[in-house]
Design a protein around this motif. Structure first.
Motif, mmCIF file in Angstrom:
data_model
loop_
_atom_site.group_PDB
_atom_site.id
_atom_site.type_symbol
_atom_site.label_atom_id
_atom_site.label_comp_id
_atom_site.label_asym_id
_atom_site.label_seq_id
_atom_site.Cartn_x
_atom_site.Cartn_y
_atom_site.Cartn_z
ATOM 1 N N CYS A 80 1.099 -1.334 0.260
ATOM 2 C CA CYS A 80 0.153 -0.460 -0.126
ATOM 3 C C CYS A 80 0.667 0.951 -0.014
ATOM 4 O O CYS A 80 1.709 1.332 1.139
ATOM 5 N N PRO A 81 1.005 2.061 -0.967
ATOM 6 C CA PRO A 81 1.558 2.932 -1.077
ATOM 7 C C PRO A 81 1.051 4.625 0.250
ATOM 8 O O PRO A 81 2.004 5.170 1.000
ATOM 9 N N VAL A 82 0.086 3.982 1.032
ATOM 10 C CA VAL A 82 -0.193 4.773 2.236
ATOM 11 C C VAL A 82 0.463 4.614 3.253
ATOM 12 O O VAL A 82 0.906 5.309 3.829
ATOM 13 N N CYS A 83 -0.286 3.542 3.700
ATOM 14 C CA CYS A 83 0.535 2.318 5.319
ATOM 15 C C CYS A 83 1.220 1.450 4.724
ATOM 16 O O CYS A 83 1.912 0.856 6.519
ATOM 17 N N LEU A 90 -4.617 -4.475 -2.847
ATOM 18 C CA LEU A 90 -4.791 -3.104 -3.556
ATOM 19 C C LEU A 90 -6.065 -2.842 -4.620
ATOM 20 O O LEU A 90 -6.146 -3.842 -5.458
ATOM 21 N N ALA A 112 -7.484 7.665 -5.745
ATOM 22 C CA ALA A 112 -5.891 6.870 -5.115
ATOM 23 C C ALA A 112 -6.039 5.388 -5.370
ATOM 24 O O ALA A 112 -7.378 4.938 -4.621
ATOM 25 N N ALA A 114 -4.917 1.953 -3.269
ATOM 26 C CA ALA A 114 -4.416 1.593 -1.589
ATOM 27 C C ALA A 114 -4.698 0.800 -1.016
ATOM 28 O O ALA A 114 -5.996 0.114 -2.024
ATOM 29 N N CYS A 115 -4.396 0.471 -0.530
ATOM 30 C CA CYS A 115 -5.436 -0.798 0.486
ATOM 31 C C CYS A 115 -6.969 -0.735 0.931
ATOM 32 O O CYS A 115 -6.923 0.238 1.359
ATOM 33 N N CYS A 118 -7.175 1.530 3.821
ATOM 34 C CA CYS A 118 -6.917 3.153 3.660
ATOM 35 C C CYS A 118 -8.242 4.023 2.608
ATOM 36 O O CYS A 118 -7.502 5.092 2.652
ATOM 37 N N GLN A 190 6.067 1.940 -7.447
ATOM 38 C CA GLN A 190 5.402 2.574 -6.139
ATOM 39 C C GLN A 190 5.438 4.000 -6.862
ATOM 40 O O GLN A 190 4.075 4.304 -6.644
ATOM 41 N N LYS A 194 1.638 6.060 -6.072
ATOM 42 C CA LYS A 194 1.136 7.078 -6.126
ATOM 43 C C LYS A 194 0.118 7.858 -6.327
ATOM 44 O O LYS A 194 -0.133 8.809 -5.848
#
Length: 194
Positions: A80-83, A90, A112, A114-115, A118, A190, A194
């Protein structure tokens, strides 16, 4: 008026490797055939043609359902690019945020990847901001806030599906060349998501 071949060749010669690769991975389908040939020629002189050729071909190829599924699986397997968690696959969402002040109302949408946790947080944060700050504009504040809250609720329903949702598929179809260019480089992949 079309740019001459000599001017185009000189323009490509002056560009950095990164800029040439960006053109090859994102804009190849928009180039005239002679401009594309000159781009390939310049990439060849810089020894970048092997990678660039794959990205250019990917843009001109009609991506099958299997191809979209393969690219989606590649993206979904990334951390995940956030967490930075790798525990969940994702997916994608679009969060809508409204902020108003008297006669001014702004609506912002944010895409976005992400997972699911997130993505839920992104949708919830946008809804909270809209619920607190969106109502205060006349007349659009009330209307846009309701629209944003509904949109965020709809998007949140697709955050936990076990398959790639329509937003992720659309991202893949629109970025096949870019994905193909960075598929072997995890850091660049990544950066793309992002």
């Amino acid at each position: 008026m079309a740019i001459s071949e000599a001017a185009l060749r000189e323009n490509y010669r002056r560009l950095s490797d990164e800029k040439l690769m960006r053109i090859a991975s994102e804009d190849a389908t928009k180039l005239r055939p002679e401009a594309l040939a000159l781009l390939k020629e310049e990439l060849g002189t810089r020894s970048l043609s092997e990678t660039a050729e794959k990205t250019i071909e990917a843009q001109f190829r009609v991506v099958s359902e299997e191809g979209v599924a393969e690219y989606c699986a590649l993206l979904q397997a990334q951390p995940c690019p956030v967490c930075r968690s790798s525990s969940q696959r994702l997916n994608a969402t679009m969060s809508s945020k409204v902020i108003s002040f008297l006669v001014m109302t702004t609506w912002k949408e944010q895409f976005a990847i992400a997972c699911p946790a997130c993505l839920d947080k992104l949708n919830q944060d946008a809804s909270t901001t809209s619920a607190l700050l969106g109502w205060w504009g006349v007349p659009w504040g009330i209307i846009r806030t309701i629209q944003a809250l509904i949109a965020n609720g709809r998007m949140a329903k697709n955050n936990h599906v076990p398959y790639p949702n329509d937003l992720l598929k659309a991202f893949v179809v629109g970025n096949v060349g870019r994905i193909e260019a960075v598929r072997e480089t995890p850091a660049d992949l990544q950066a793309l998501i992002k």
